[in-house]
Motif scaffolding. Sequence first.
Motif, PDB file in Angstrom:
ATOM      1  N   ASP A 189       3.448   2.673   2.265  1.00  0.00           N
ATOM      2  CA  ASP A 189       3.364   2.889   0.805  1.00  0.00           C
ATOM      3  C   ASP A 189       4.640   2.372   0.136  1.00  0.00           C
ATOM      4  O   ASP A 189       4.582   1.688  -0.892  1.00  0.00           O
ATOM      5  CB  ASP A 189       3.193   4.378   0.482  1.00  0.00           C
ATOM      6  CG  ASP A 189       1.895   4.955   1.024  1.00  0.00           C
ATOM      7  OD1 ASP A 189       0.919   4.184   1.173  1.00  0.00           O
ATOM      8  OD2 ASP A 189       1.855   6.169   1.288  1.00  0.00           O
ATOM      9  N   LEU A 190       5.790   2.691   0.726  1.00  0.00           N
ATOM     10  CA  LEU A 190       7.065   2.230   0.159  1.00  0.00           C
ATOM     11  C   LEU A 190       7.128   0.701   0.165  1.00  0.00           C
ATOM     12  O   LEU A 190       7.708   0.089  -0.734  1.00  0.00           O
ATOM     13  CB  LEU A 190       8.244   2.802   0.950  1.00  0.00           C
ATOM     14  CG  LEU A 190       8.408   4.322   0.920  1.00  0.00           C
ATOM     15  CD1 LEU A 190       9.615   4.736   1.771  1.00  0.00           C
ATOM     16  CD2 LEU A 190       8.601   4.819  -0.509  1.00  0.00           C
ATOM     17  N   ALA A 191       6.510   0.088   1.175  1.00  0.00           N
ATOM     18  CA  ALA A 191       6.542  -1.375   1.292  1.00  0.00           C
ATOM     19  C   ALA A 191       5.957  -2.043   0.061  1.00  0.00           C
ATOM     20  O   ALA A 191       6.405  -3.130  -0.326  1.00  0.00           O
ATOM     21  CB  ALA A 191       5.784  -1.812   2.537  1.00  0.00           C
ATOM     22  N   HIS A 192       4.956  -1.423  -0.559  1.00  0.00           N
ATOM     23  CA  HIS A 192       4.335  -2.043  -1.744  1.00  0.00           C
ATOM     24  C   HIS A 192       5.356  -2.270  -2.857  1.00  0.00           C
ATOM     25  O   HIS A 192       5.265  -3.246  -3.595  1.00  0.00           O
ATOM     26  CB  HIS A 192       3.156  -1.194  -2.240  1.00  0.00           C
ATOM     27  CG  HIS A 192       1.961  -1.290  -1.346  1.00  0.00           C
ATOM     28  ND1 HIS A 192       1.075  -2.347  -1.404  1.00  0.00           N
ATOM     29  CD2 HIS A 192       1.525  -0.482  -0.359  1.00  0.00           C
ATOM     30  CE1 HIS A 192       0.127  -2.177  -0.485  1.00  0.00           C
ATOM     31  NE2 HIS A 192       0.377  -1.048   0.162  1.00  0.00           N
ATOM     32  N   VAL A 193       6.312  -1.365  -2.974  1.00  0.00           N
ATOM     33  CA  VAL A 193       7.369  -1.534  -3.982  1.00  0.00           C
ATOM     34  C   VAL A 193       8.210  -2.762  -3.642  1.00  0.00           C
ATOM     35  O   VAL A 193       8.480  -3.621  -4.487  1.00  0.00           O
ATOM     36  CB  VAL A 193       8.267  -0.274  -4.068  1.00  0.00           C
ATOM     37  CG1 VAL A 193       9.457  -0.509  -4.996  1.00  0.00           C
ATOM     38  CG2 VAL A 193       7.454   0.937  -4.519  1.00  0.00           C
TER      39      VAL A 193
END
Lengths: 384, 143
Positions: free
Chosen positions: A164-168
């Motif tokens: 999820d953090l990777a999307h940022v």
Amino acid sequence: MTNLSGKCAIVGMGETVVGKRPDATTNSLHLEAIKACLDDAGIKASQVDGLLTNQPLNDSHRSYATKLSHMAGIDPLFATDLALGGATPIAMVQHAVMAIEAGMATTVVCVHARKRSTADPSPGHPIRRGDEHWEEPWGHFAAAGGHAFAAARHMYEFGTTSEDLAHVAISTRYHASLNKNATLRKPMTMEDHQNSRMIVAPLRLLDCSLESDGGGAVLVTSAERARDFPKKAVSILGMGQHHPHWSLLDAPTLTTLGGKKSSETAYRMAGLKPKDMQFAQIYDCFTITALITLEDYGFCKKGEGKDFVKNGRITIGGQIPLNTHGGLLSQAHLEGQLHITEAVKQLRGNEVEPERQVKNAKVGIVSGHGGSLAMHATMILGAL
Amino acid sequence: MSKDERGRATRRGQPFLEEPEAKPFWASLREHKLTAQRCASCQKIFGFPPQSHCPHCLSNEFKWVELSGKGTIYSHIAYHRAWHPAYQDKVPYNVSLVDLDEGGRLVTNVVGLPPEQVKIGMKVEVIFEDTADFTLPKFQPAK
């Protein structure tokens, strides 16, 4: 109480080339940013009567603002250093507005530069964050650690994952790929992110921002005087701050930060709501910081950031483009100074590469965040 | 002052034993007692770092009291990169925020199990790690 919404505007902005600047110094980067800003505004240093800055991390001074003013040929009626870490650049603009409305100055330059990528041999003493001696004996040394505590807690409370953090990081890198003045421009994949080495678990290398050389500045004046400047003025519509704790030891929570109350103050001043924002330049020292701030700013509910950042919502053309310049993660880390200059460029409407221009941009929000996730400042800007 | 490769001051990595407000804390640790300040006015635990006035009511009257040494993990991380030469051969290692039962929180290490087995909400108890110059409170899973 007077509502300061729209009373002042940004009428000039300057950015240096960022990245590795081995021949520059902390002082030269500040002066380069001031010069670019004054050139953009079409005025001379002698017409500036206020200067705000941040203490250089690697060489502290007693009032660096006074030194810089006189190095730049400015005779300030108002000058001071502010010390809110990454919330400082926005706080500078807020203090400029207050000084102008108080009648203490008319035309204030707000400048910040850093020399953190290449060596900057300096004669002085570095600045301490403070209370490191209550953390370092147990091996806690880094900003990455403080933010990893927040990420771990967010994962525990809401089920957020590293993917999820990777999307940022991926979306921010895409914007950097479109920005000629960005440090990292090669598009990032989910695989790149997940294969990047662990720095402080649960944060990986590609969750972390850059260390950069560079500087930026903006010029603030009254809305009335703003009409005399050559470029389209950008109105300061809303301002807020909140500093809900000092260190990790007294933080009531690490999953809601100062951004909640800070943005509430700014929205109230501006008479606007999250849905009115067309872009968000959100402090992204780590991916988790941006995700938590999107929640705190009301773009989604607390805990829903993990889904909100997907499906292109935070990418140019999406619901709320996040960090259209590439942010601290991929453009450069100048403590958020370039989040402000980017917002100004977006609202002028003709100063960034067309692929990353927010269509018909009229209003956007900017955040700053500093210390051990402790300090927060918000600004809402609009096109006059 | 020693500098790193970017010209920045290297970190001390040591407690500051002479900090006036904290001297009793470090002295008690030498006797393997974990202590904190209890306010004589509102009876609350001050928290850390120690300070001259109560953060809850600003009274400057307090007593150092021994704590149970029991607490709960608020959050935990694992350092995979060493920011200090002394940690080069220790990575990956755990750092945790432990909320003490009586009040107050410490940055500390939860030891005795691999970092990936440390969990938020885990009950822990203090152990004392002696070095030549000072004693650090660390934690292990509660028995």
